[in-house]
Write an enzyme that holds these catalytic residues in place. Structure first.
Site, mmCIF file in Angstrom:
data_model
loop_
_atom_site.group_PDB
_atom_site.id
_atom_site.type_symbol
_atom_site.label_atom_id
_atom_site.label_comp_id
_atom_site.label_asym_id
_atom_site.label_seq_id
_atom_site.Cartn_x
_atom_site.Cartn_y
_atom_site.Cartn_z
ATOM 1 N N TYR A 58 -18.738 -2.711 -61.444
ATOM 2 C CA TYR A 58 -18.995 -3.824 -60.513
ATOM 3 C C TYR A 58 -18.550 -3.450 -59.090
ATOM 4 O O TYR A 58 -18.919 -4.097 -58.130
ATOM 5 C CB TYR A 58 -18.224 -5.085 -60.899
ATOM 6 C CG TYR A 58 -18.521 -5.683 -62.240
ATOM 7 C CD1 TYR A 58 -19.681 -5.374 -62.954
ATOM 8 C CD2 TYR A 58 -17.635 -6.605 -62.808
ATOM 9 C CE1 TYR A 58 -19.923 -5.950 -64.188
ATOM 10 C CE2 TYR A 58 -17.881 -7.180 -64.030
ATOM 11 C CZ TYR A 58 -19.023 -6.844 -64.726
ATOM 12 O OH TYR A 58 -19.255 -7.425 -65.950
HETATM 13 N N1 LIG Z 1 -21.931 -7.086 -70.603
HETATM 14 C C1 LIG Z 1 -20.926 -7.502 -69.872
HETATM 15 O O1 LIG Z 1 -19.833 -7.041 -70.047
HETATM 16 C C2 LIG Z 1 -21.141 -8.556 -68.843
HETATM 17 C C3 LIG Z 1 -22.425 -8.937 -68.474
HETATM 18 C C4 LIG Z 1 -22.567 -9.965 -67.572
HETATM 19 C C5 LIG Z 1 -21.456 -10.598 -67.043
HETATM 20 N N2 LIG Z 1 -20.205 -10.190 -67.390
HETATM 21 C C6 LIG Z 1 -18.989 -10.836 -66.844
HETATM 22 O O2 LIG Z 1 -19.114 -12.193 -67.067
HETATM 23 C C7 LIG Z 1 -19.003 -12.899 -65.813
HETATM 24 C C8 LIG Z 1 -19.850 -14.118 -65.885
HETATM 25 O O3 LIG Z 1 -21.191 -13.678 -65.925
HETATM 26 P P1 LIG Z 1 -22.401 -14.646 -65.937
HETATM 27 O O4 LIG Z 1 -23.540 -13.912 -66.494
HETATM 28 O O5 LIG Z 1 -21.985 -15.915 -66.597
HETATM 29 O O6 LIG Z 1 -22.745 -14.866 -64.406
HETATM 30 P P2 LIG Z 1 -21.774 -15.099 -63.183
HETATM 31 O O7 LIG Z 1 -21.238 -13.814 -62.702
HETATM 32 O O8 LIG Z 1 -20.809 -16.165 -63.589
HETATM 33 O O9 LIG Z 1 -22.803 -15.628 -62.126
HETATM 34 C C9 LIG Z 1 -23.182 -16.984 -62.026
HETATM 35 C C10 LIG Z 1 -24.208 -17.084 -60.915
HETATM 36 O O10 LIG Z 1 -24.497 -18.453 -60.733
HETATM 37 C C11 LIG Z 1 -24.185 -18.855 -59.406
HETATM 38 N N3 LIG Z 1 -23.330 -20.041 -59.479
HETATM 39 C C12 LIG Z 1 -22.026 -20.120 -59.858
HETATM 40 N N4 LIG Z 1 -21.607 -21.408 -59.789
HETATM 41 C C13 LIG Z 1 -22.651 -22.141 -59.365
HETATM 42 C C14 LIG Z 1 -22.803 -23.513 -59.097
HETATM 43 N N5 LIG Z 1 -21.819 -24.390 -59.276
HETATM 44 N N6 LIG Z 1 -24.020 -23.918 -58.665
HETATM 45 C C15 LIG Z 1 -25.054 -23.060 -58.497
HETATM 46 N N7 LIG Z 1 -24.951 -21.733 -58.722
HETATM 47 C C16 LIG Z 1 -23.746 -21.281 -59.170
HETATM 48 C C17 LIG Z 1 -23.400 -17.760 -58.741
HETATM 49 O O11 LIG Z 1 -23.900 -17.584 -57.412
HETATM 50 P P3 LIG Z 1 -23.021 -17.997 -56.116
HETATM 51 O O12 LIG Z 1 -22.398 -16.752 -55.659
HETATM 52 O O13 LIG Z 1 -24.041 -18.551 -55.198
HETATM 53 O O14 LIG Z 1 -22.034 -19.041 -56.570
HETATM 54 C C18 LIG Z 1 -23.646 -16.535 -59.619
HETATM 55 O O15 LIG Z 1 -24.554 -15.640 -59.049
HETATM 56 C C19 LIG Z 1 -19.444 -11.862 -64.783
HETATM 57 O O16 LIG Z 1 -19.016 -12.203 -63.491
HETATM 58 C C20 LIG Z 1 -18.808 -10.645 -65.347
HETATM 59 O O17 LIG Z 1 -17.433 -10.634 -65.020
HETATM 60 C C21 LIG Z 1 -20.043 -9.185 -68.290
#
Ligand SMILES: NC(=O)c1ccc[n+]([C@@H]2O[C@H](COP(=O)([O-])OP(=O)(O)OC[C@H]3O[C@@H](n4cnc5c(N)ncnc54)[C@H](OP(=O)(O)O)[C@@H]3O)[C@@H](O)[C@H]2O)c1
Length: 309
Positions: A58
């Protein structure tokens, strides 16, 4: 903030974990500096989050190191990850060790609470178990790693093939990271019973991803789920498929994940301090009404092919 115990690690962790990957990467994806990204980490600590998930690839570990610089090390729980393979193929044991050492350096710490093998595909699992786990076990003996984790490649492995095998066959993993959302809660049936048997801690990812934060992406996904026979076309409003969950779709999706999944930490990644605070409030709000939950469960009951990416 609410806290729980991260399975057999015994660590006390906040129900919301700061995700430092995803599309936003603490804002680094949009040109923010490490110092600005570190402000998102500090803001997370301010709302009571003590669990932070990052990864070598990342490129947010430096920002995390800066963000936690001002607080006692034992007041935060750091989860980071190194993948089993890169563009050149499978990573050797020696290379893996030096990459984990790199995580320690960038994070500015001498131990990692949860060291995960990152995004393991079903094909990579044997390599991760046979070649990389021995490296991590040695590093655990040296005190550099406190517990072992594994994360799935949810975008391509939406039915959890790798994790189901890892948990059924091996008792190596203290923590697992699994995809789960309103759109695909199949982990409940297939992964969670094995998690409970092993006593693993759980990190939940994909509670809110593209399809749950961008209306056009949701409409496209629903069309696809109808075309593949996983969702009935008459079961939702084609123009606003999740309108019944309320105007704050992301907030409702976090509440669903927090209360329906039985998982320990719900990860939330963002570049926005406003979203961060709103998401912490949603994760700590009570469950959704039973009418809403039942409707979600009936629309998406058969889905196991969507990640919502
Ligand atoms: N295979 C793996 O190991 C793997 C894969 C994927 C993810 N992950 C991990 O898991 C975490 C969570 O991943 P995730 O897939 O759930 O996605 P995320 O990283 O939590 O991303 C959520 C997306 O939604 C937007 N968002 C967040 N809050 C919001 C709100 N209240 N209203 C509107 N948009 C909102 C954010 O954009 P804004 O910046 O505009 O808020 C962001 O781009 C990642 O950050 C990472 O640490 C691990």
């Amino acid at each position: 903030m609410e806290f729980t115990t991260l399975g057999r690690t015994g660590l006390r962790v906040s129900r919301m974990g700061l995700g430092c990957g995803g599309h936003s990467r603490l804002g680094l994806s949009f040109g923010r500096t490490d110092e600005e990204a570190a402000d998102v980490v500090r803001a997370a600590l301010d709302v009571g989050v003590n669990f932070i998930d990052t990864a070598e690839n990342y490129r947010t570990e430096t920002a995390v190191g800066l963000g936690i610089g001002g607080v006692p090390r034992d007041s935060v729980v750091i989860s980071t990850k190194v993948a089993a393979a890169d563009a050149d193929g499978l990573v050797s044991a020696a290379d893996y060790r030096s990459r984990v050492e790199g995580c320690l350096t960038r994070l500015g710490t001498d131990y990692i609470d949860v060291m995960n093998v990152h995004g393991v595909t079903p094909d990579e699992y044997d390599w991760a178990r046979d070649e990389l786990v021995p490296v991590l076990l040695r590093m655990r003996e040296e005190g550099k790693v406190r517990s072992l984790g594994i994360t799935e490649q949810f975008i391509t492995d939406t039915s959890h093939v790798m994790l189901r095998r890892a948990l059924a066959e091996d008792d190596l993993w203290d923590v697992v990271m699994v995809g789960y959302s309103v759109l695909n809660f199949s982990a409940e049936r297939t992964v969670m019973p094995l998690v409970r048997e092993r006593g693993c801690g759980t990190q939940l990812m994909f509670a809110v991803r593209r399809a749950l934060s961008r209306p056009a992406a949701l409409i496209e996904l629903m069309e696809n789920l109808v075309a593949t026979g996983q969702v009935d076309s008459g079961s939702f409003d084609a123009a606003e498929p999740l309108k019944f969950m309320g105007v704050d779709m992301a907030g409702a999706a976090y509440r669903f994940a927090r209360h329906e999944s039985g998982m320990d930490v719900v990860l939330s990644g963002t570049s926005s301090l406003e979203h961060l605070k709103a998401n912490a409030a949603s994760i700590c709000a009570g469950p959704l009404s039973s009418d809403i939950v039942e409707r979600v469960r009936s629309i998406f009951a058969r889905v196991d092919s969507a990640s919502g990416n």
